[in-house]
Motif scaffolding. Sequence first.
Motif, short mmCIF file in Angstrom:
data_model
loop_
_atom_site.label_atom_id
_atom_site.label_comp_id
_atom_site.label_asym_id
_atom_site.label_seq_id
_atom_site.Cartn_x
_atom_site.Cartn_y
_atom_site.Cartn_z
N TRP A 219 0.84 -1.21 0.00
CA TRP A 219 0.00 0.00 0.00
C TRP A 219 0.87 1.26 0.00
N GLY B 13 -0.07 3.01 -3.51
CA GLY B 13 -1.22 3.89 -3.50
C GLY B 13 -0.95 5.23 -2.88
N SER C 182 -6.19 5.26 -1.12
CA SER C 182 -6.39 4.00 -1.85
C SER C 182 -6.51 2.85 -0.86
N VAL D 99 -6.51 -1.70 -0.32
CA VAL D 99 -5.90 -2.94 -0.81
C VAL D 99 -6.76 -4.14 -0.41
#
Length: 377
Positions: A85, A89, A93, A95
């Motif tokens: 992550w 991201g 965002s 996961v």
Amino acid sequence: QVPGMKEILLMGFYQPHEALSRFLVSAQQEFKIPIRYLQEYAALGTGGGIYHFRDQILSGGAEAFFVLNADVCSEFPLQEMLEFWQQHGDMHSFVILGTTANRTQALNYGCIVANADTQEVQHYVEKPSTFVSEIINCGIYLFTPAIFQHIGEVFQRNQQELALEESSNGWQRAEVIRLEQDVFTALAGSGKLYVYKTDGFWSQIKSAGSAIYASRLYLNQYSKSHPERLAQNKPGGPVIRGNVYIHPTASIDNTAVLGPNVSIGEGVTVGAGVRVRESIVLHGASLHDHTCVLNTIVGWDSTIGRWARVEGTPSDPNPNDPYAKIDSETLFRDGRLTPSITILGCSVTIPAEVVILNSIVLPHKELSRSYKNQIIL
């Protein structure tokens, strides 16, 4: 082991009870981390529960948090998901942990289509009717507080739809939100959802019998990561075949043969000439001399008499297919009990010299004869 982990919250619709409270207290002492149980007022779905308790989740100023379904077993590569992550991201965002299933079984799970380079989820379908992808959702997620905005949009939409239905008891049903169908399907292709694919073990646990397969996966993991936890063959000790866990307080006769895939709990007594294979024997149980226990879960404080045979039928995935998953078997098929793992509830007494085959025995039963393919209430 996750760096910066501050708190663990368990959520469910189940009434809290003494056994759960005891477990939480002992787990807190063992892991030195606050653990709390939050009870939903109604079954709110996989997304509705965390949305309902969002203030509790965010109260510690969480930068991110994991959500784990309770009916899966896995290596739980949480640190790897966290690193993924941080690399892939932005702060908004999310996961999903994914794994590979075979083409046929993939239809029973949430299927993920991802960009091969970035691992961004482009398409998500829960239990599709035709083949979509071999990458399936493991029910383990890494979210940031931004997820609540997306769940909130679903909640608002549900409320508006329910307001149009005159006869609905709206507010209650609006809070039932499914992460998979309601949130992930909408997030796919938006650049906010990524999949971290694991090659480690993973299985769902949909029935009591599937605990034996889960136990095998964990014992196999121990043989690589914590071999000291497993029993070894020693002169004058019982015969150990494959991966076997024996609690230090258990008393095992040196003529017993255990394994593979056997877990012996606290204070268990195993007599002379006993054979145990592919089974879990829970604390306080007693297996008298020359009993044979195969593909069985023996409940707490149960007793199996001399020369008795207790056996079930395994429901393992195809061992020749590395991507095969355990099927969630129905308890009955065509009005008959499906042959499966034999389960003895707590404080069950099995008399000497009987055979119990493919049966489920509810707690506190004292049997007087042999049984086959039955649920004994």
